[in-house]
Design an enzyme around this catalytic site. Structure first.
Site, PDB file in Angstrom:
ATOM      1  N   GLY A   1     -26.147   6.530 -20.994  1.00 55.03           N
ATOM      2  CA  GLY A   1     -26.015   7.415 -19.841  1.00 55.03           C
ATOM      3  C   GLY A   1     -25.494   6.686 -18.619  1.00 55.03           C
ATOM      4  O   GLY A   1     -25.832   5.539 -18.374  1.00 55.03           O
ATOM      5  N   THR A   2     -24.614   7.344 -17.893  1.00 54.99           N
ATOM      6  CA  THR A   2     -24.097   6.884 -16.601  1.00 54.99           C
ATOM      7  C   THR A   2     -23.765   8.147 -15.824  1.00 54.99           C
ATOM      8  O   THR A   2     -23.617   9.206 -16.430  1.00 54.99           O
ATOM      9  CB  THR A   2     -22.804   6.067 -16.766  1.00 54.99           C
ATOM     10  OG1 THR A   2     -21.843   6.902 -17.419  1.00 54.99           O
ATOM     11  CG2 THR A   2     -23.015   4.815 -17.601  1.00 54.99           C
ATOM     12  N   THR A   3     -23.604   8.206 -14.589  1.00 56.10           N
ATOM     13  CA  THR A   3     -23.671   7.241 -13.513  1.00 56.10           C
ATOM     14  C   THR A   3     -24.748   7.737 -12.547  1.00 56.10           C
ATOM     15  O   THR A   3     -24.905   8.953 -12.385  1.00 56.10           O
ATOM     16  CB  THR A   3     -22.285   7.174 -12.819  1.00 56.10           C
ATOM     17  OG1 THR A   3     -21.326   6.720 -13.762  1.00 56.10           O
ATOM     18  CG2 THR A   3     -22.289   6.286 -11.604  1.00 56.10           C
TER      19      THR A   3
ATOM     20  N   LYS B   1     -30.755  12.548 -16.342  1.00 57.70           N
ATOM     21  CA  LYS B   1     -30.877  11.113 -16.078  1.00 57.70           C
ATOM     22  C   LYS B   1     -31.683  10.801 -14.822  1.00 57.70           C
ATOM     23  O   LYS B   1     -31.891   9.633 -14.513  1.00 57.70           O
ATOM     24  CB  LYS B   1     -29.484  10.491 -15.919  1.00 57.70           C
ATOM     25  CG  LYS B   1     -28.513  10.785 -17.037  1.00 57.70           C
ATOM     26  CD  LYS B   1     -27.152  10.194 -16.721  1.00 57.70           C
ATOM     27  CE  LYS B   1     -26.107  10.654 -17.701  1.00 57.70           C
ATOM     28  NZ  LYS B   1     -24.764  10.151 -17.353  1.00 57.70           N
TER      29      LYS B   1
END
Length: 280
Positions: free
Chosen positions: A52-54, A85
């Site tokens: 996972g990003t950002t 996230k």
């Protein structure tokens, strides 16, 4: 550790024995195999897992805003389009995760338990500085797994009740902690997000402007980083945005995020690459 009431109907001895106010210390002593750092990994090879990003954050005079995009990738494949996230840690703090998604979510849950356990045992909440230190310890304990490609690098933000201001903390893979002033970003799109934050950040932002700023930074990151997912108007998938003030933590509703995203999108259509497409 599961509480077994069979037989006497009483809790097992570990639950009744005085000890540390740290939940991680409790697990390490009585059921260490439940800690992520104690799991056995293959001796060779890289584990393919969703990443996972950002994550981005920005402070304003009344608090702090933490936001994350919704894309998880596995190599060149989009593993999930609507992953979450950014999570509340407690009433006055939140954590955003970048890195191996499954392990990161598990670390967040353990961090939430750590803060709750401390408050129940000690009768008071940890200071924001103390929370940041506990998270640093958890990341450091994951170094062995990080060396095999399962790294977790979060961004932590919250309202400091003692100092009466919002604060942001970033970490490296070894657990090294740094306090960021004004704004911060982590994840594969952080380079591009940080550029947008640096260009548009001001010390006198309102809460609404700070929320617009972090969404704009994610938008810019998605322009240049394939692992970062931009706002998806067709599927109605918007960034997760959490605002933390002296009144506590609040997650922006889908309607609120939609309004921010559509305003940015309309300005982008008028001026795709211009500096005006942000907070004006």
């Amino acid at each position: 550790m599961e509480a077994n009431f069979s037989g006497t109907g009483r809790l097992p001895a570990p639950f009744l024995t005085p000890g540390s106010s740290s939940f991680m210390d409790f697990l390490a002593q009585h059921q260490p195999e439940m800690l992520p750092r104690n799991r056995q990994l293959p001796a060779q090879g890289v584990i393919e897992a969703p990443h996972g990003t950002t994550i981005v954050a920005a402070s304003f005079p009344g608090g702090v805003v933490l936001a994350g995009d919704r894309r998880a990738t596995m190599g060149n494949v989009i593993a999930q389009r609507d992953i979450e996230k950014v999570f509340p840690a407690d009433e006055y703090s939140a954590v955003g995760i970048a890195g191996t998604a499954g392990l990161a979510v598990e670390m967040v849950k353990l961090f939430q338990l750590e803060l709750e356990h401390f408050e129940k045992v000690e009768g008071v909440s940890l200071s924001l500085e103390g929370k940041a230190n506990r998270l640093s310890t958890m990341i450091r304990s994951n170094l062995g797994m990080a060396m095999q490609g399962l790294a977790v690098v979060p961004l932590f933000a919250g309202w400091d009740v003692d100092r009466q201001k919002g604060r942001i903390f970033s970490y490296d893979v070894t657990g090294g902690r740094s306090e960021e002033h004004g704004f911060a970003a982590t994840g594969s799109g952080s380079l591009f997000a940080r550029g947008a934050l640096k260009k548009l950040f001001r010390d006198d932002l309102t809460e609404g402007q700070a929320a617009t700023l972090v969404v704009q930074a994610l938008y810019d990151a998605a322009d240049d980083d394939s692992a970062t997912g931009g706002p998806d108007l067709a599927r109605r998938i918007y960034p997760i945005v959490i605002v933390i003030t002296d009144e506590g933590l609040r997650r922006l509703t889908e309607a609120e995020c939609s309004e921010v995203v559509r305003a940015i999108h309309e300005r982008r259509l008028e001026e795709p690459d211009g500096p005006r497409a942000a907070l004006l």
